[in-house]
Enzyme design. Structure first.
Site, mmCIF file in Angstrom:
data_model
loop_
_atom_site.group_PDB
_atom_site.id
_atom_site.type_symbol
_atom_site.label_atom_id
_atom_site.label_comp_id
_atom_site.label_asym_id
_atom_site.label_seq_id
_atom_site.Cartn_x
_atom_site.Cartn_y
_atom_site.Cartn_z
ATOM 1 N N LYS A 11 16.036 -17.276 38.577
ATOM 2 C CA LYS A 11 15.022 -16.567 39.381
ATOM 3 C C LYS A 11 15.598 -15.198 40.001
ATOM 4 O O LYS A 11 16.882 -15.410 40.289
ATOM 5 C CB LYS A 11 14.321 -17.416 40.130
ATOM 6 C CG LYS A 11 13.715 -18.611 39.437
ATOM 7 C CD LYS A 11 12.748 -19.412 40.232
ATOM 8 C CE LYS A 11 12.014 -20.576 39.560
ATOM 9 N NZ LYS A 11 10.961 -21.448 40.320
ATOM 10 N N TYR A 51 3.613 -19.474 33.739
ATOM 11 C CA TYR A 51 3.239 -20.531 34.847
ATOM 12 C C TYR A 51 1.719 -20.582 34.760
ATOM 13 O O TYR A 51 0.970 -20.749 35.841
ATOM 14 C CB TYR A 51 3.501 -19.820 36.214
ATOM 15 C CG TYR A 51 5.080 -20.022 36.555
ATOM 16 C CD1 TYR A 51 5.758 -21.333 36.279
ATOM 17 C CD2 TYR A 51 5.718 -19.104 37.146
ATOM 18 C CE1 TYR A 51 7.002 -21.380 36.717
ATOM 19 C CE2 TYR A 51 7.207 -19.186 37.269
ATOM 20 C CZ TYR A 51 7.791 -20.380 37.241
ATOM 21 O OH TYR A 51 9.012 -20.564 37.547
ATOM 22 N N ASN A 114 13.608 -20.985 44.713
ATOM 23 C CA ASN A 114 14.272 -22.181 44.480
ATOM 24 C C ASN A 114 15.265 -22.037 43.156
ATOM 25 O O ASN A 114 15.676 -23.046 42.812
ATOM 26 C CB ASN A 114 13.323 -23.490 44.226
ATOM 27 C CG ASN A 114 12.474 -23.315 43.090
ATOM 28 O OD1 ASN A 114 12.439 -22.215 42.367
ATOM 29 N ND2 ASN A 114 11.573 -24.305 43.044
ATOM 30 N N HIS A 117 14.519 -22.209 37.204
ATOM 31 C CA HIS A 117 13.473 -23.125 36.318
ATOM 32 C C HIS A 117 14.235 -23.683 35.521
ATOM 33 O O HIS A 117 14.920 -23.206 34.593
ATOM 34 C CB HIS A 117 12.468 -21.847 35.779
ATOM 35 C CG HIS A 117 11.551 -22.613 34.508
ATOM 36 N ND1 HIS A 117 10.407 -23.063 34.981
ATOM 37 C CD2 HIS A 117 11.747 -22.510 33.311
ATOM 38 C CE1 HIS A 117 9.869 -23.634 33.689
ATOM 39 N NE2 HIS A 117 10.814 -23.490 32.939
ATOM 40 N N GLU A 128 9.031 -23.101 25.782
ATOM 41 C CA GLU A 128 9.395 -22.214 26.469
ATOM 42 C C GLU A 128 10.530 -21.305 25.718
ATOM 43 O O GLU A 128 10.922 -20.291 26.047
ATOM 44 C CB GLU A 128 9.920 -22.831 27.481
ATOM 45 C CG GLU A 128 8.644 -23.337 28.575
ATOM 46 C CD GLU A 128 8.944 -23.875 30.164
ATOM 47 O OE1 GLU A 128 8.018 -23.814 30.790
ATOM 48 O OE2 GLU A 128 10.207 -24.469 30.140
#
Ligand code: UDP
Ligand code: MG
Length: 156
Positions: A11, A51, A114, A117, A128
């Site tokens: 991220k 998402y 965080n 993913h 994905e």
């Protein structure tokens, strides 16, 4: 045990904090094989697709602005039970609950920022991987060390 592929996104916080190399190294050191790797910028549409299960949550607008704030690194990791292995390496969503030794537990204090993913099931992983990688961007190749990463019958 099956050889699986799982999607990982590093991220914007990982990129901004200079942690890309460390996280990729952890995946490699575990024995996972990188079969696709690239940098890209998410747009709001792709973020919503990725998402979709979170659209409407109070934190969703913040999540979109975070995820589109800087480039991300997308990769596909392959290995025996790779989906579970990588999820376990990440630790739980809220990094404050993540054990030391996990990626989130070592590098984050946040639920949103965080670091990483990872696909949460084999079915999700199929979708994905296809969302982020074209067939020709995924590589099938032998590594000399693969005879040591797991026994042959664990990688069928
Ligand atoms: N997220 C957030 N607040 C929450 C839950 C999730 O900002 O309360 C963000 C966080 O970046 C998380 C992502 O939305 O990683 C996707 O949420 P999910 O529940 O799928 O968690 P993950 O699978 O990433 O652990
Ligand atoms: Mg998730």
């Amino acid at each position: 045990m099956a050889l699986e592929q799982t999607l990982v996104l590093l991220k914007p916080d990982a990129l901004q904090r200079g942690l890309i190399g460390k996280v990729v190294a952890r995946l490699e050191e575990r024995g996972l094989q990188l079969v696709g790797l690239k940098m890209l910028k998410l747009d709001a549409k792709k973020c919503e697709e990725h998402y979709a299960h979170l659209v409407g949550k109070p934190f969703y607008p913040g999540l979109v602005s975070f995820m589109t704030s800087a480039p991300i690194v997308a990769l596909v990791a392959s290995g025996p039970e790779a989906v579970k292995v990588v999820r376990d390496m990440c630790g739980p969503t809220n990094a404050r609950n993540a054990a030391p030794g996990t990626i989130r537990g070592d590098y984050s204090l946040s639920t949103q920022y965080n670091i990483i993913h990872a696909s949460d099931s084999l079915e999700t992983a199929h979708r994905e991987v296809a969302r982020f990688f074209k067939k020709e961007e995924l590589f099938s190749y032998e590594r000399a060390l693969d005879k040591l990463t797991a026994a042959a019958d664990e990688k069928k």
